[in-house]
Scaffold this motif. Structure first.
Motif, PDB file in Angstrom:
ATOM      1  N   TYR A 103       0.817  -1.220   0.000  1.00 40.03           N
ATOM      2  CA  TYR A 103       0.000   0.000   0.000  1.00 40.03           C
ATOM      3  C   TYR A 103       0.848   1.266   0.000  1.00 40.03           C
ATOM      4  O   TYR A 103       0.337   2.354   0.238  1.00 40.03           O
ATOM      5  N   GLY A 104       2.145   1.138  -0.288  1.00 40.58           N
ATOM      6  CA  GLY A 104       2.976   2.317  -0.449  1.00 40.58           C
ATOM      7  C   GLY A 104       2.678   3.012  -1.766  1.00 40.58           C
ATOM      8  O   GLY A 104       2.284   2.382  -2.756  1.00 40.58           O
ATOM      9  N   ARG A 105       2.891   4.304  -1.810  1.00 38.53           N
ATOM     10  CA  ARG A 105       2.581   5.056  -3.030  1.00 38.53           C
ATOM     11  C   ARG A 105       3.346   4.516  -4.232  1.00 38.53           C
ATOM     12  O   ARG A 105       2.767   4.332  -5.320  1.00 38.53           O
ATOM     13  N   ASP A 106       4.643   4.275  -4.070  1.00 36.37           N
ATOM     14  CA  ASP A 106       5.450   3.823  -5.197  1.00 36.37           C
ATOM     15  C   ASP A 106       5.015   2.445  -5.666  1.00 36.37           C
ATOM     16  O   ASP A 106       4.909   2.195  -6.875  1.00 36.37           O
TER      17      ASP A 106
ATOM     18  N   ALA B 176      -3.922   9.318   4.249  1.00 34.93           N
ATOM     19  CA  ALA B 176      -2.998   8.276   4.698  1.00 34.93           C
ATOM     20  C   ALA B 176      -1.723   8.891   5.261  1.00 34.93           C
ATOM     21  O   ALA B 176      -1.244   8.497   6.336  1.00 34.93           O
ATOM     22  N   GLU B 177      -1.163   9.866   4.560  1.00 29.83           N
ATOM     23  CA  GLU B 177       0.056  10.517   5.041  1.00 29.83           C
ATOM     24  C   GLU B 177      -0.203  11.271   6.345  1.00 29.83           C
ATOM     25  O   GLU B 177       0.657  11.299   7.234  1.00 29.83           O
ATOM     26  N   ARG B 178      -1.384  11.845   6.469  1.00 30.09           N
ATOM     27  CA  ARG B 178      -1.726  12.594   7.675  1.00 30.09           C
ATOM     28  C   ARG B 178      -1.835  11.676   8.889  1.00 30.09           C
ATOM     29  O   ARG B 178      -1.441  12.048  10.004  1.00 30.09           O
ATOM     30  N   ASN B 179      -2.334  10.466   8.682  1.00 31.01           N
ATOM     31  CA  ASN B 179      -2.499   9.526   9.792  1.00 31.01           C
ATOM     32  C   ASN B 179      -1.288   8.631  10.006  1.00 31.01           C
ATOM     33  O   ASN B 179      -1.244   7.883  10.980  1.00 31.01           O
ATOM     34  N   GLY B 180      -0.329   8.689   9.095  1.00 34.18           N
ATOM     35  CA  GLY B 180       0.983   8.106   9.327  1.00 34.18           C
ATOM     36  C   GLY B 180       1.079   6.607   9.203  1.00 34.18           C
ATOM     37  O   GLY B 180       0.161   5.918   8.772  1.00 34.18           O
TER      38      GLY B 180
ATOM     39  N   MET C 249       1.383   4.120   4.358  1.00 33.41           N
ATOM     40  CA  MET C 249       0.978   2.807   3.861  1.00 33.41           C
ATOM     41  C   MET C 249       0.229   2.001   4.917  1.00 33.41           C
ATOM     42  O   MET C 249      -0.696   1.239   4.580  1.00 33.41           O
ATOM     43  N   ASP C 250       0.575   2.162   6.193  1.00 34.35           N
ATOM     44  CA  ASP C 250      -0.128   1.425   7.248  1.00 34.35           C
ATOM     45  C   ASP C 250      -1.596   1.845   7.322  1.00 34.35           C
ATOM     46  O   ASP C 250      -2.500   1.006   7.375  1.00 34.35           O
ATOM     47  N   PHE C 251      -1.816   3.157   7.331  1.00 32.41           N
ATOM     48  CA  PHE C 251      -3.201   3.636   7.416  1.00 32.41           C
ATOM     49  C   PHE C 251      -3.990   3.207   6.193  1.00 32.41           C
ATOM     50  O   PHE C 251      -5.146   2.763   6.309  1.00 32.41           O
ATOM     51  N   LEU C 252      -3.403   3.339   5.010  1.00 31.88           N
ATOM     52  CA  LEU C 252      -4.131   2.987   3.794  1.00 31.88           C
ATOM     53  C   LEU C 252      -4.486   1.506   3.783  1.00 31.88           C
ATOM     54  O   LEU C 252      -5.579   1.125   3.340  1.00 31.88           O
ATOM     55  N   MET C 253      -3.600   0.666   4.270  1.00 28.94           N
ATOM     56  CA  MET C 253      -3.891  -0.760   4.360  1.00 28.94           C
ATOM     57  C   MET C 253      -5.109  -1.002   5.249  1.00 28.94           C
ATOM     58  O   MET C 253      -6.032  -1.739   4.869  1.00 28.94           O
ATOM     59  N   PHE C 254      -5.142  -0.374   6.436  1.00 27.43           N
ATOM     60  CA  PHE C 254      -6.279  -0.554   7.339  1.00 27.43           C
ATOM     61  C   PHE C 254      -7.560   0.010   6.738  1.00 27.43           C
ATOM     62  O   PHE C 254      -8.633  -0.599   6.841  1.00 27.43           O
TER      63      PHE C 254
END
Length: 456
Positions: A186-189, A381-385, A390-395
């Motif tokens: 779930y990382g941007r790259d 996602a970046e705001r929630n870290g 990637m962790d937030f976006l995964m959840f």
């Protein structure tokens, strides 16, 4: 709900598997690997009934688990019902974080290694997040599914081939999700490259490179608590790739592993194991426990994987030597290549430069190929870290799928295939880098499974 005993279950599962092999009742072989008979339907594309609210329980609240509690508390449509840890300090820290936010205090479970089983007997939990030391991942995930709940497990999914099969069998028998939470997918790259691969930017895929190169000797100073208190010992237990999934997960998704292709066999070799013992001698007294361990895991392990379709993947592991962090994240096709750390692209057709030189400027590539999921949720996602978001976006994505009746992006077969590289690499290393067949955990279903789509 009836109480269950983890040890009895594992004994029974192991005995069943052994009996199947001895009696010759296995369903057949894949590249010489015995495939045990299925105990239920395939869970490829499994869709759970929609949940208006996803009720969550947590097992393990240390360095990773506490962050997971924080991120889950920011996702709409969730309720954290219960949390469990044997260390009261981290348990209270998580509970206090939730109540300080004005959320309901979760039920607390502690006091013994099996305290989590009492939590699993609750009927107001839908999913369980497992963030414990590696040796507990498989038993806890099996117990979770047997209790009627979906299991979400930190990496690696399990430690042995036998455990992988037990997890697959339990998921199929219970028809519950068992997802290894490979956050790097779930990382941007990684999401951008997946989008580029799906659009054919690199042509037909040929080769990938993945790694976990991350100097972690400092964790040896975590003796009583935290990750190093248990992770260090693995360098004295297994000589192979101890942690293969972070780099391998994204490359596997690019290549449609378990969804049109699969891992066939591997060969592995390790460098000398020198760095950990040298660090221990430098940093600890001669009689310290860190100087009593026999560190056998080579400082660098290199594993080569061949897929059924003939593609090759190099996977490396090094958490010992002094060098910059890297996951490689390389994918090579007939039209060109993407490589990470640092990000760079070279294409024969469609690139901004000759394929003889790297293009390091990513802005235009992001603009054209950013994954829709990142375009939609990247800022939040970046705001929630959590590792750059990637962790937030995964959840967020996990909860979205559960609430909307969609299949998860990763399943038990993915977690097993990516994680099994660790024990198999050690087997190869111990046998002069012999070729080792990789089990087909899908039992042939990979041939008709659909590739992961571009969602969002």
């Amino acid at each position: 709900m009836k109480q269950f005993n983890r040890r009895d279950f594992l004994k029974a599962a192991s005995a069943t598997a052994a009996a199947s092999v001895i009696s010759g009742c296995a369903t057949g072989t894949q590249s010489g690997v015995i495939t045990p008979p299925a105990q239920g339907r395939s869970v490829i594309g499994l869709v759970a009934p929609k949940m208006d609210i996803v009720r969550v329980g947590f097992i393990g609240l240390g360095q990773r688990g506490f962050g997971h509690v924080k991120r889950m508390s920011h996702i709409a449509g969730t309720e954290i019902k219960a949390i469990c840890d044997t260390h009261d300090e981290v348990l209270q820290r998580s509970a206090n974080y939730l109540t300080d936010k004005g959320l309901a205090k979760p039920a607390l479970y502690t006091g013994a290694d099996n305290a989590y089983q009492a939590m699993l007997n609750r009927d107001d939990i839908d999913i369980v997040i497992i963030s414990t030391p590696w040796s507990w991942h498989a038993p806890m995930a099996i117990d979770t599914m047997n209790s009627g709940k979906h299991a979400f497990v930190e990496v690696p999914l399990a430690l042995t081939v036998e455990e992988m099969w037990q997890l697959v069998d339990t998921a199929e028998r219970t028809q519950k999700n068992c997802m290894m939470m490979e956050n790097v997918n779930y990382g941007r790259d990684e999401l951008m490259v997946l989008n580029m691969v799906r659009q054919g930017v690199f042509g037909e895929l040929l080769h990938g490179e993945a790694a976990y190169i991350h100097e972690l000797r400092w964790q040896m100073k975590e003796v009583e608590h935290k990750t190093g208190s248990w992770r260090t010992a693995w360098h004295a237990k297994r000589n192979g790739n101890l942690y293969p999934t972070h780099g391998l997960g994204p490359v596997s998704q690019y290549m449609n592993i378990n969804r049109g292709d699969r891992f066939d066999f591997l060969t592995s070799m390790s460098s000398p194991a020198l760095g950990r013992s040298a660090y221990a001698k430098k940093e600890f007294p001669a009689d310290h426990q860190r100087n009593q361990l026999n560190y056998i895991a080579g400082d660098m392990n290199t594993t080569l994987i061949k897929t059924v379709k003939g593609r090759s993947i190099m996977v490396q592991h090094d958490t010992t030597t002094p060098r910059p962090y890297s996951r490689h994240n390389l994918i090579q096709g007939t039209n060109g290549v993407f490589a990470g750390f640092p990000n760079r692209i070279a294409l024969e057709d469609g690139g901004s430069k000759s394929f003889h030189e790297w293009d390091y400027e990513m802005a235009d590539w992001y603009k054209k190929y950013d994954h829709p999921l990142w375009t939609k949720m990247g800022e939040e996602a970046e705001r929630n870290g959590g590792h750059g978001g990637m962790d937030f976006l995964m959840f967020w994505r996990m909860i979205y799928c559960l609430r909307n009746g969609e299949a998860l992006d990763q399943d038990v077969y993915d977690g097993a295939a990516w994680s099994v590289i660790s024990p198999l690499s050690a087997q190869s290393v111990s046998n002069r880098s012999a070729s080792i067949d990789i089990p087909d955990f899908t039992r042939g279903a990979w041939q008709s499974a659909k590739p992961l789509g571009i969602v969002g």
